[in-house]
Enzyme design. Structure first.
Site, PDB file in Angstrom:
ATOM      1  N   GLY A  97       1.028  -8.961   2.690  1.00 21.07           N
ATOM      2  CA  GLY A  97       1.824  -9.096   3.908  1.00 21.07           C
ATOM      3  C   GLY A  97       1.378  -8.094   4.956  1.00 21.07           C
ATOM      4  O   GLY A  97       0.188  -7.799   5.114  1.00 21.07           O
ATOM      5  N   SER A  98       2.346  -7.520   5.654  1.00 13.93           N
ATOM      6  CA  SER A  98       2.025  -6.719   6.844  1.00 13.93           C
ATOM      7  C   SER A  98       1.398  -5.365   6.556  1.00 13.93           C
ATOM      8  O   SER A  98       0.879  -4.736   7.480  1.00 13.93           O
ATOM      9  CB  SER A  98       3.288  -6.524   7.688  1.00 13.93           C
ATOM     10  OG  SER A  98       3.659  -7.742   8.293  1.00 13.93           O
ATOM     11  N   VAL A  99       1.397  -4.869   5.311  1.00 13.61           N
ATOM     12  CA  VAL A  99       0.675  -3.611   5.071  1.00 13.61           C
ATOM     13  C   VAL A  99      -0.834  -3.830   5.244  1.00 13.61           C
ATOM     14  O   VAL A  99      -1.577  -2.870   5.474  1.00 13.61           O
ATOM     15  CB  VAL A  99       0.984  -3.004   3.677  1.00 13.61           C
ATOM     16  CG1 VAL A  99       2.410  -2.491   3.610  1.00 13.61           C
ATOM     17  CG2 VAL A  99       0.690  -3.991   2.553  1.00 13.61           C
TER      18      VAL A  99
END
Length: 484
Positions: A217-219
């Site tokens: 995801g956004s990491v």
């Protein structure tokens, strides 16, 4: 007649040479592999007849061998079993070995080449053979903080000292009790193993370095941002179109930002704001501009696609190949088929924290002989230099803003600048999210880089985000390091 004898002699000589070569390969070149093979019963019983060395954390044993009055002579016992199960693994009568028990089995049993003189001395003096002690880099306070913060959640925490690569904590939850697998009754060990291997919670999986890889995801936006800035083509002020929804090219799929509207409320948005507020659409656009080869190259620099030994081999994280434009755009915010371990995500943060230089992560501090001399000592080793120091400095300031004035605010520590990024990864329609946080502290003199992953939305399904669940766990781990 002489011709036939000559043919027989040649055939006999060829068979003798083949036998000689085979025995030489087995006795010389394959000896270490055969000794480490869990199916080697002779080696297994020999290892039980010796006093297996302890595994130490801060000088105290977390695994040790206790004398017993039976044919095995020693019983392996684990003092804080579930707390350290992801690290120690287990030493079993009939189910092999895992973790540190496997990786340093030759040292623990006293059979490593480096211990030849000790073996010879024991043979000459008639003393019982003893294995070496393996001391780990784990900090017990940090390990305990990570384990306590995870509680009943499923997932993992990895904490690394950025300047050295020393792993300060490695937790995988749920853990398991290795004592159940170290018993001397074959039937009880098999029953325990079968129970653990069929448990739907998969306690034997070391989620920190293996098992099923996670969508980041956004990491993953941290790596995309690093690649963009390091390429020299983008900077924090680079602007991108900022629609509330975007249809992917040659596809009917539509992507949106987490809150469903414009990220930041403007028609365009900067790279810095996109990272601070975790905007999906600008990162999809950025991935398309960077291109697959550029992103894949930077992923490899950070360790993707490589087997990383800590010393246990971590499953290589994956950046997909042969992407069309729609798939490439999805990878920009860590979706499609980007797959990672928590160790890999911690390594990304550790590299940024260490000025762009990524150190080889390790659990080994040193190996100590029974006479207390040091057999082997770990030295810091550079793994790669994925980005420049300038890129790392710029990215650090952007990640600090993400905690102080962005969507990662639950990682904030009063009086300390924390750099960090949250993630909320999708796993398919109707499936609970995977929740993330990664970052480091203090931002100006990093002492720890951390990655936290929580499965199944932390029990809240699709109503939870990384900032709600994973960021507070990371904060507690970072505080444990700073309070040492």
């Amino acid at each position: 007649m002489h011709k036939q004898l000559r043919h027989i002699s040649i055939a006999t000589l060829a068979m003798f040479l083949a036998l000689f070569v085979s025995l030489s390969v087995i006795q010389v070149f394959a000896v270490d592999e055969l000794r480490a093979d869990g199916r080697n019963v002779r080696t297994l019983f020999a290892s039980y007849s010796a006093e297996r060395g302890p595994i130490l954390v801060a000088g105290e044993p977390i695994a040790q061998s206790r004398p017993v009055d039976n044919e095995f002579r020693f019983l392996r016992e684990y003092l804080e079993p579930e707390l350290y199960s992801a690290v120690t693994g287990y030493f079993s009568l009939n189910q092999g070995t895992t973790g540190i028990e496997s990786a340093y089995n030759d040292f623990l049993t006293g059979t490593a080449n480096e211990q030849f003189l000790d073996q010879l001395s024991a043979l000459v003096t008639g003393q019982n053979p003893r294995g070496a002690a393996v001391e780990l880099t784990i900090d017990p306070a940090v390990q305990q903080a990570a384990y306590d913060a995870m509680g009943d959640l499923r997932g993992s925490v990895v904490a690394i000292e950025p300047s050295t690569g020393r792993i300060l904590a490695m937790v995988s939850t749920p853990g398991f009790d290795p004592n159940r697998l170290s018993a001397h009754r074959t039937s009880s060990v098999i029953d325990a193993y079968n129970e653990l291997i069929t448990d739907p919670l998969r306690p034997l999986n070391n989620r920190a370095i293996g098992g099923d890889l996670y969508f980041p995801g956004s990491v993953f936006k941290v790596l995309v941002t690093a690649a963009a800035i390091d390429s020299g083509e983008f900077d924090p002020d680079s602007e991108f179109p900022n629609p509330p929804r975007l249809q992917l090219p040659l596809s009917t799929n539509v992507i949106s930002n987490a809150e469903g509207g414009n990220c930041g409320g403007q028609e365009t948005v900067t790279l810095a704001t996109s990272l601070r507020l975790s905007c999906n659409i600008p990162f999809a656009e950025l991935a398309l501009e960077l291109g697959q080869d550029e992103l894949a190259g930077y992923a490899e620099r950070f360790g993707f696609g490589q087997t990383i030994a800590v010393p246990m081999n971590a499953t290589p994280s994956q950046y997909p190949e042969n992407l069309d434009d729609a798939q490439l755009m999805l990878t920009g915010f860590g979706q499609y088929d980007v797959r990672v371990t928590p160790l890999q995500i911690a390594m990304i943060s550790a590299a940024i924290a260490n000025g762009g230089e990524l150190m080889q992560p390790t659990l080994l501090d040193r190996i100590i002989a029974p006479d207390l001399s040091t057999v082997q000592e770990s030295e810091p080793e550079v793994f790669t230099q994925p980005i420049t120091r300038g890129t790392a400095t710029t990215l650090t300031r952007m990640l600090v803003d993400g905690v102080s004035d962005g969507v990662a605010f639950n990682a904030a520590i009063p009086g300390v600048e924390v750099a960090g990024k949250t993630g909320t990864a999708e796993n398919g329609a109707g499936q609970p999210f995977t929740l993330w946080f990664t970052g480091f502290a203090p931002a100006d003199n990093p002492q720890v880089a951390v990655a936290v992953v929580v499965e199944d939305g932390g029990g809240q399904g699709q109503n939870a985000f990384g900032n709600q669940v994973a960021a507070p766990i990371a904060r507690q781990v970072m505080e444990a390091v700073l309070n040492r």
